[in-house]
Design a protein around this motif. Structure first.
Motif, mmCIF file in Angstrom:
data_model
loop_
_atom_site.group_PDB
_atom_site.id
_atom_site.type_symbol
_atom_site.label_atom_id
_atom_site.label_comp_id
_atom_site.label_asym_id
_atom_site.label_seq_id
_atom_site.Cartn_x
_atom_site.Cartn_y
_atom_site.Cartn_z
ATOM 1 N N ALA A 13 0.808 -1.222 0.000
ATOM 2 C CA ALA A 13 0.000 0.000 0.000
ATOM 3 C C ALA A 13 0.843 1.275 0.000
ATOM 4 O O ALA A 13 0.452 2.277 -0.586
ATOM 5 N N LEU A 14 2.016 1.195 0.645
ATOM 6 C CA LEU A 14 2.766 2.429 0.867
ATOM 7 C C LEU A 14 3.050 3.231 -0.406
ATOM 8 O O LEU A 14 2.700 4.415 -0.481
ATOM 9 N N PRO A 15 3.626 2.611 -1.422
ATOM 10 C CA PRO A 15 3.923 3.418 -2.615
ATOM 11 C C PRO A 15 2.655 3.949 -3.277
ATOM 12 O O PRO A 15 2.660 5.048 -3.845
ATOM 13 N N LEU A 16 1.567 3.190 -3.170
ATOM 14 C CA LEU A 16 0.318 3.638 -3.801
ATOM 15 C C LEU A 16 -0.281 4.805 -3.041
ATOM 16 O O LEU A 16 -0.700 5.804 -3.624
ATOM 17 N N VAL A 17 -0.334 4.672 -1.708
ATOM 18 C CA VAL A 17 -0.914 5.736 -0.892
ATOM 19 C C VAL A 17 -0.033 6.978 -0.955
ATOM 20 O O VAL A 17 -0.520 8.112 -0.962
ATOM 21 N N ALA A 18 1.268 6.739 -1.025
ATOM 22 C CA ALA A 18 2.183 7.880 -1.013
ATOM 23 C C ALA A 18 2.076 8.695 -2.290
ATOM 24 O O ALA A 18 2.381 9.891 -2.289
#
Lengths: 502, 104, 586
Positions: A13-18
């Protein structure tokens, strides 16, 4: 310590949310005029470093527990293929960001670039973790859309727009074919889980064969199988250099892995997919190398060389799929990682020259082969890195390309099947042919009178040196010790054939 | 019993839409029409997904897939059209043949 | 101890290469002295291995998976060639201090020379076939990089490319051999194959044997791959001496000799090896006779002499082949380096513009003539003794296998060798000066390299006894070579066939002095001469292949139309074909 599941979720999720955050913060801070330079690049760097940290955590945990994430009906599995593909994407992404902080500086909409890059890496991570056919398509489409936008990033350059639309149309047509394939499989089995499907698909059946063919061609567009490769030279040469690195280093390979995951399910239905992959391997090597031979633009030549390199990767996977030997897929994964490294470095070094020779002088000119003349006089590091990268691509020792190419040849030859032996000889001849365009590139950079562009070039920014040195060093080290990353590619190679039942 | 009667029609429709889409992609040179042709292909695929759900006795599955595809496909169409707008702006034309500068 | 020495003899030059590259350009004195230091270090380590030679595995670096263990064996054959590479490498580096004085980009030059020395030492010491291929390709890379060191000269670039592509092409043969060995035995152990060639099925062994022959022919510039070596003469002369005369080109002979016990029973293989040697030796000698470029004459003579060695291996004379290799490495390095001194002084390679240089360069003339007499095969010089051994091995094979015609051709070639050698010496050092140029004799560092080589050319044949002990059963258990004291060897050489050979050599020399009287024959040979100066059509074949590939590549580009409709057509066509294959195959 955080729970494994949380870490796994975060990693995806991190790269997408970021991505939207990078966009917003970058835009707001930059617009407010508080910062001299756009902070989006540094933000992306931090996000990717965090992601890499999560990956290391998961990698260590993986030794003791299996990584599974079930949300609703969707299952994500952190298997060995996932670990390999995600770290390749993250590491390459880190290099791209480090390189792009100067390269993309002063481009309008810089924050958009980093946001899309982060989303692109996120979707590749997701793509490599999914075990569900439709979910695979969704991730695949997410990866595709972000790359369309990145390829057409220079929205004021005609070439960039043209290659963007060509890529989009070809890729979208391919993904429509994949959807039809999904419909056929669902009609037959009623499930989307690849594991379940593999157990149900035992009998040959015209519909299933058609579905397999659709998957092969549909994903094949993204993986640049000849003759669906026609978008690739345009897109790779017109995209910002950092994106060329991503496209060549991981995006086409991600398409290939998606294809192989799905085709693995069909191995009980027919044994024809292995030979088909080998056929594409031969075609890719021949067409890629011959087309590259006469190119006059550096990035376009490297793009065709990617077509050829996909052929070597396919050779390994084709062997694995034909005869069910995991050695084939192990060496193919080895070459895949290596290719990300070598081609990433080649595009980066070319990008450094584009930046210093043209972008800094306000020009968006293409880097011609003749512009390389005498580049080593002014840019010794970039020239050395470029030489290492292309000689490794040509398969010369003591560079990693020699080791992985030899490994692919070896595992194919190991079957002692006359057809396979013939293919290895063909591939080896192709490797010699490829030196016909790699080696002259190197010759040009040394000792020759510097070209006009080199004479007027700007100095190289310090931050670009770091990724150049890192990648070049890794190529040389793996040339002497090929098993450096074997903990990644050996399990992945075994893992890609889970349903084959060999 | 409805499904048995309607299925051949649906399958025929899928083939028609796909055929039209591919044919249009092969012959049309107008960029907007190319995006429309892509849409037609995907619509065929949508129909096939729904029919597949029905065939497999899992209507929900087919429909949920179809909905997702509609969303994803719209994004692609939007990006495609946005590119078309930019291309019209820079080249002054939507004709594919006259924007083809990258070759060989 | 031995394992340390192996690591040192590869590692010292490689570390030096790395350091020199890092040091960068701009400090020529430092670069020269660093290079000499590291080359001498490697040479010392290689020499120290000679008394320790043994057939035991000396060093194992486990790597695993499909790469096997990287093993090294320092047996007689290995340490001998390693010493040749490292010692002549050191001399070439010392020579370069003068020869490359004032050149730019010395770090690239020395880094590749040192990298080559280490690679060559590794090549002859490893007993893992894949690792051998690895070193094999490293030497090819260095050779390419050094031939085209003068990148601003298109001829140098073309020569480098040609060398790279042809040796790579042949290298496929070695690669396939390695793959084959692994596929059948699960490792790359050369020793196991030599001990029992039966571990491979007969057909596969033959495949491997002929693959090795192709690789060796490409590396040693043998028929039909001989064309790259003359073009490689664009390299700086110390490189020609080191790589293209004394060491790398010998790798092919080494390969054949190393595998001889395994391949000798493959049907037709020894015959094919002899045939390659004979054709090459004769053809190259004819070409040397018609060439006017000093370095090209030497290159052709190298090809021809390598032909002798290959012939000897085919005839079963492994010891003769290696001993001739030893002599040849010394006298040919001497010839090249002294030719380098001449070229450095005169500024041209064309012998027609030289002449009468002897008076101005007495030392160079003295050492060059020494080397030339060895090449021509005059007694007392080392080349004569080893050539006699080669021809004797050929005669033995002829008695056993009816290949007398090959022997006769080789004897005739010996006469031709004497003829072209005298022609070369006369054109360069004697007669009337053809240019008004003040030339100076070799510099100090050049002399340091030349004099030891000249002395060795005079006396190295006395080492035949110790040399045969180095290669006997205790270090090479499968080759079954006899160890004899020097006197026994010398007696063996002094037999009646030697007299015939010497007579032919004398006839060759007389032919040069009586060339005016032989005008009729010269006329008769003009056609042959024309064919020779066109390298018997092999250049044309090379050019045709390159042109055909280029043509195909150019035509193929038409398929990248850049039109989206055609791109989609490719997709649709692929879909149709794939579906057709799948449905038809089901």
């Amino acid at each position: 310590m955080i729970a494994t599941k949380t870490a796994f979720t975060l990693l995806i999720a991190l790269p997408l949310v970021a991505a939207p955050l990078i966009y917003l913060i970058g835009r707001l801070v930059y617009r407010s005029g508080k910062a001299k330079n756009n902070p989006a690049g540094w933000l992306a760097l931090i996000v990717l470093l965090l992601t890499a940290g999560l990956w290391v955590l998961l990698y260590l945990r993986k030794k003791t527990e299996t990584l599974v994430l079930i949300t609703g009906q969707v299952t994500m599995a952190g298997d060995a293929v996932f670990l390999l593909m995600s770290i390749t994407a993250i590491a390459l992404g880190l290099m791209v960001v480090m390189f792009s902080i100067f390269y993309m500086r002063a481009e309008p909409g810089e924050e958009k670039f980093y946001a899309l890059l982060s989303a692109n890496i996120g979707s590749i991570i997701g793509l490599s973790a999914t075990t569900d056919l439709f979910n695979l398509w969704v991730w695949f489409e997410a990866m595709a859309v972000t790359t369309y936008l990145l390829v057409a990033f220079y929205k004021d350059l005609p070439g960039s727009l043209e290659s963007g639309i060509k890529y989009l149309v070809q890729s979208a047509a391919g993904s429509a074919l994949i959807l039809i394939g999904i419909a056929l499989v669902v009609a037959e089995t009623g499930t989307l889980e690849l594991n379940l499907m593999a157990e149900m698909l035992r009998e040959p059946n015209a519909l299933l064969l058609a579905a397999g063919g659709l998957f092969l061609v549909g994903f094949g567009v993204k993986a640049a199988l000849v003759p669906m490769h026609t978008w690739l030279p345009d897109a790779h040469s017109q995209a910002p250099s950092g994106i060329s690195m991503m496209l060549s280093g991981i995006v086409i390979e991600a398409g290939l892995i998606a294809m192989l995951r799905v085709l693995g399910v069909f191995l009980q239905v027919t044994n024809l997919f292995g030979p088909l992959l080998l056929g594409f391997a031969a075609l890719n090597m021949l067409v890629g190398n011959l087309m590259a031979l006469r190119q006059t633009e550096v990035k376009r030549m490297l793009a065709y060389s990617s077509v050829a390199q996909v052929g070597y990767i396919l050779l390994g996977f084709g062997t694995a799929f034909t005869l069910g030997v995991s050695d084939g897929s192990i060496s193919a994964f080895f070459h895949l990682m290596n290719h990300a490294l070598m081609k990433g470095l080649a595009f980066m070094a070319a990008g450094v020259l584009i930046y210093t020779l043209f972008l800094r002088n306000g020009s968006h000119a293409t880097l011609k082969v003749t512009d390389l003349n005498g580049a080593a006089r002014k840019y010794p590091l970039a020239a050395l890195a470029f030489s290492i990268a292309v000689l490794a691509l040509g398969g010369l020792p003591p560079l990693s390309g020699f080791m992985s190419k030899t490994a692919v040849f070896l595992t194919t030859f190991y079957t002692l099947n006359p057809w396979m032996i013939a293919l290895v000889i063909f591939a080896a001849l192709n490797a010699v042919l490829s030196l016909g365009y790699y080696a002259p590139l190197v010759n040009r950079m040394y000792r020759l009178e510097a070209s006009e562009a080199v004479k007027n070039g700007a100095p190289m920014p310090w931050l670009m040196a770091l990724p150049l040195i890192l990648m070049a060093l890794l190529i040389v080290v793996m040339g002497f010790y090929p098993m450096l990353l074997s903990d990644l590619f050996i399990p992945a190679g075994v893992n890609i054939l889970p349903y084959a039942g060999f | 019993m409805n499904s048995i009667e309607i299925l051949p029609v649906v399958i025929a429709a899928v083939f028609c839409l796909l055929g039209i889409g591919i044919y249009a992609l092969l012959v049309t040179r107008n960029l907007i029409k190319v995006v429309v042709a892509l849409q037609i292909m995907v619509k065929g695929a949508l129909l096939a997904l729904v029919a597949a759900g029905r065939l497999a006795g899992n209507v929900d599955l087919g429909q949920s897939m179809a909905l997702t595809v509609i969303v994803a496909d719209t994004i692609v169409a939007v990006v495609g059209l946005a590119l078309a707008v930019q291309i019209r702006r820079h080249f002054g034309t939507l004709d594919l043949k006259s924007i083809a500068t990258l070759r060989k | 101890m031995l394992s340390t020495l192996i690591l040192l003899s590869i590692g010292i030059p490689w570390f030096g290469a790395f350091l020199l590259w890092l040091a960068g350009d701009g400090k020529p004195r430092l670069q020269h002295s660093l290079a000499v230091m590291f080359a001498l270090g490697g040479g010392a380590a290689a020499l120290a291995m000679i008394p320790l030679a043994s057939s035991e595995v000396a060093l194992v670096i486990p790597v695993g998976a499909v790469f096997g263990d990287f093993t090294f064996i320092a047996d007689g054959l290995g340490v001998f060639l390693a010493a040749v590479a490292a010692v002549i490498g050191s001399l070439a580096v010392i020579f370069s201090v003068d020869y490359m004085h004032g050149e730019h980009q010395l770090s690239r030059y020395y880094a590749f020379v040192l990298f080559f020395i280490g690679g060559m030492v590794g090549l002859v010491l490893t007993s893992n076939l894949l690792l051998m291929f690895f070193f094999w390709e490293i030497t090819a890379l260095c050779s390419y990089a050094l031939i085209s060191f003068h990148n601003d000269d298109p001829k140098a670039v073309a020569g480098g490319m040609k060398a790279l592509v042809i040796t790579q092409l042949g290298g496929i043969g070695l690669l396939l051999g390695a793959l084959l060995l692994f596929a059948h035995t699960g490792n790359y152990d050369i020793t196991a194959l030599l001990a029992n060639p039966g571990i491979l099925p007969a057909g596969m062994l033959a495949f491997m044997a002929f693959g090795a022959l192709a690789a060796a022919a490409a590396k040693s510039a043998q028929f039909p791959f001989q064309t790259w070596l003359p073009d490689a003469m664009e390299a700086p002369t110390p490189i020609s001496a080191l790589i293209h005369a004394a060491t790398m080109v010998n790798a092919g002979v080494y390969l054949l000799a190393r595998f001889y016990p395994a391949f000798k029973d493959v049907p037709y293989w020894p015959l094919a090896v002899m045939l390659v040697g004979v054709i090459t030796a004769l053809m190259a000698a004819l070409m040397a006779l018609s060439a006017n470029d000093l370095k090209r004459v030497l290159a052709y003579s190298t090809v021809s002499q390598l032909g002798y060695m290959v012939y000897a291996v085919g005839a079963g004379g492994i010891f003769a082949a290696q001993f001739h290799l030893f002599s040849h490495a010394i006298f040919k390095a001497l010839l090249f380096l002294s030719a380098g001194a001449v070229i450095h002084a005169v500024g041209t390679r064309d012998m027609r513009e030289m002449g009468g240089l002897g008076r101005q360069m007495p030392l160079t003339r003295a050492v060059f003539v020494t080397g030339a007499l060895a090449l021509a095969g005059l007694p007392i010089f080392n080349g004569s003794w080893s050539k006699e051994l080669v021809l004797e091995a050929g005669l033995k094979a002829a008695e056993a296998g009816g290949t007398l015609w090959m022997y006769i051709l080789m004897v005739i070639t010996a006469g031709l060798t004497a003829l072209y050698t005298f022609r070369m010496v006369a054109m360069v050092f004697y007669g009337q000066p053809r240019t008004e140029r003040h030339v100076h004799d070799a510099g100090a560092a050049m002399k340091v390299a030349l004099v030891p080589l000249a002395l060795a050319t005079l006396v190295s044949w006395l080492a035949v006894g110790p040399f045969s002990r180095l290669l006997d059963e205790h270090t090479l258990p499968y080759h079954h070579l006899e160890a004899e004291p020097t006197l026994v060897w010398l007696k063996e050489v002094l037999a009646w066939p030697t007299l015939i050979v010497l007579a032919v050599v004398a006839a060759g020399i007389l032919a040069w002095f009586g060339r005016e009287k032989l005008a009729g024959i010269t006329q008769f040979l003009r056609g042959l001469n024309w064919a020779a100066s066109n390298s018997f059509g092999f250049e044309a074949v090379n050019r045709a292949v390159v042109a055909a590939v280029g043509w195909l590549a150019e035509k193929l580009r038409a398929f990248q139309t850049g039109q989206l409709n055609w791109n989609i057509f490719g997709l649709a066509a692929a879909l149709v074909v794939v579906l057709a294959i799948l449905l038809a195959g089901a």
